[in-house]
Scaffold this active site. Structure first.
Site, PDB file in Angstrom:
ATOM      1  N   GLY A   1     -65.099 -33.051 -69.371  1.00 58.63           N
ATOM      2  CA  GLY A   1     -64.269 -32.062 -70.054  1.00 58.63           C
ATOM      3  C   GLY A   1     -62.903 -32.015 -69.398  1.00 58.63           C
TER       4      GLY A   1
ATOM      5  CB  VAL B   1     -62.980 -29.448 -64.709  1.00 61.25           C
ATOM      6  CG1 VAL B   1     -63.212 -29.715 -63.219  1.00 61.25           C
ATOM      7  CG2 VAL B   1     -62.466 -28.028 -64.903  1.00 61.25           C
TER       8      VAL B   1
ATOM      9  CG  ASN C   1     -72.154 -23.376 -65.584  1.00 58.03           C
ATOM     10  OD1 ASN C   1     -72.295 -23.919 -66.682  1.00 58.03           O
ATOM     11  ND2 ASN C   1     -70.979 -22.968 -65.148  1.00 58.03           N
TER      12      ASN C   1
ATOM     13  NE  ARG D   1     -55.687 -21.117 -57.582  1.00 59.95           N
ATOM     14  CZ  ARG D   1     -56.819 -21.112 -58.274  1.00 59.95           C
ATOM     15  NH1 ARG D   1     -57.856 -20.388 -57.846  1.00 59.95           N
ATOM     16  NH2 ARG D   1     -56.929 -21.826 -59.381  1.00 59.95           N
TER      17      ARG D   1
ATOM     18  NE  ARG E   1     -52.881 -24.746 -47.000  1.00 59.92           N
ATOM     19  CZ  ARG E   1     -54.204 -24.892 -47.027  1.00 59.92           C
ATOM     20  NH1 ARG E   1     -54.974 -24.136 -46.240  1.00 59.92           N
ATOM     21  NH2 ARG E   1     -54.769 -25.776 -47.821  1.00 59.92           N
TER      22      ARG E   1
ATOM     23  CG  HIS F   1     -64.367 -20.950 -55.742  1.00 62.71           C
ATOM     24  ND1 HIS F   1     -63.005 -20.896 -55.557  1.00 62.71           N
ATOM     25  CD2 HIS F   1     -64.563 -21.473 -56.974  1.00 62.71           C
ATOM     26  CE1 HIS F   1     -62.400 -21.366 -56.642  1.00 62.71           C
ATOM     27  NE2 HIS F   1     -63.329 -21.720 -57.514  1.00 62.71           N
TER      28      HIS F   1
END
Length: 310
Positions: free
Chosen positions: A9, A11, A93, A151, A153, A175
């Site tokens: 897909g 990703v 998932n 993100r 940093r 995450h």
């Protein structure tokens, strides 16, 4: 090196492009249940490869096609939609991982293969994949908070006026929405963050840090609202992790893998040394008391979600 990407897909396609551009693999096989989509992705990426590294790119809708792969990247599963959290994807998932992992393991060398998980909710899927694969925990790795840390940093770089390459700052834990910014261990160059701010006369009060934390945790939601999905950032993170493994770089990355014993077993992101064998060592960064408590809460959330699907 031959690698396989499961799921082509948005990703999976972004990961394939990023991996191709590293120049570190000689063959990429793209697996998707939709054979037409897999072939189309392989053709398109194969045409692009003629402008760069010479990489053989093939498509398959049969798991036999991944045989010989040394690293398998799992990018399959439902993606977040606007308004959804990563946890909203939990059951659907989990079913995808339950279907994929046994099929993958039947077609790879269990003595050496590494599996990289991108599917959300990532930490729970890492735990499930490791259990189903029966591989050592060190060889089932999620990209975890690599992107979250990037993100952080990036935002700090703009706030402080220095390159992201000069900033060592990490996001730990899930995450997801319970992630923890480790302000205590953050450094800029050779200086602690607070010392750097004092020397450069930059103000970074608690209110600003809270805003930064909010922006880091909600970055994915903002991107999804704007373009429907996130793919470039995770593609780059997966390629960076792959490069670290292939080159045996022993870099410190905030990846997710299973650790702990008994009911304390959990997968979450901590600074870990990564090389050819997978995760080599886990580091325990300095945390304030509130940060330590937040990290424990994050671990409990991950474990609770894992228990809910078992």
């Amino acid at each position: 090196m031959k690698i396989a990407i499961i799921g082509v897909g948005t990703v999976g396609s972004a990961v394939a492009t990023a991996v191709k551009n590293t120049g570190y693999v000689h063959e990429i096989v793209l697996y998707d249940r939709d054979s037409m989509r897999a072939r189309a992705a392989a053709d398109d990426l194969g045409h692009a490869a003629s402008f760069g590294f010479d990489v053989k790119i093939t498509a398959t809708s049969n798991y036999r096609g991944i045989r010989g792969s040394e690293i398998v990247i799992i990018a399959a599963g439902a993606n977040q939609k606007p308004g959804e959290t990563r946890t909203d994807l939990l059951n659907k998932n989990a079913d995808a991982i339950r279907d994929i992992i046994p099929r993958v393991m039947a077609n790879v060398d269990s003595k050496s293969v590494k599996i990289i998980i991108l599917t959300n909710p990532l930490d729970v899927m890492v735990m499930l994949a490791q259990k189903l694969s029966k591989l050592p925990a060190a060889r089932v790795i999620g990209t975890g908070a690599m992107l979250d840390s990037a993100r952080l940093r990036t935002i700090l770089s703009r706030q402080l006026g220095v390159s992201t390459q000069s900033i060592n700052a990490y996001v730990l834990g899930e995450h997801g929405d319970s992630s923890v910014v480790d302000w205590t261990s953050a450094t800029v160059g050779a200086l602690g963050l607070d010392d750097f701010c004092r020397q450069t006369h930059i103000s970074l009060p608690a209110s600003t840090r809270k805003t930064i934390e909010h922006r880091v945790r909600n970055a994915a939601y903002e991107i999804i609202r704007g373009r429907g999905a996130t793919w470039d950032g995770i593609g780059a993170a997966a390629a960076d992790l792959l490069r670290c493994i292939i080159n045996d770089e022993h870099r410190i990355l905030t990846v997710s893998c299973v650790s702990g014993t008994g009911t304390d077993v959990v997968a979450m992101s901590l600074p870990r040394i990564v090389g050819t064998s997978g995760v080599i060592a886990t580091l325990r960064p300095k945390l304030s008391s509130p940060e330590s408590a937040a990290l424990r809460r994050s671990a409990k959330i991950i474990r609770k979600n894992y228990d809910a699907i078992m």
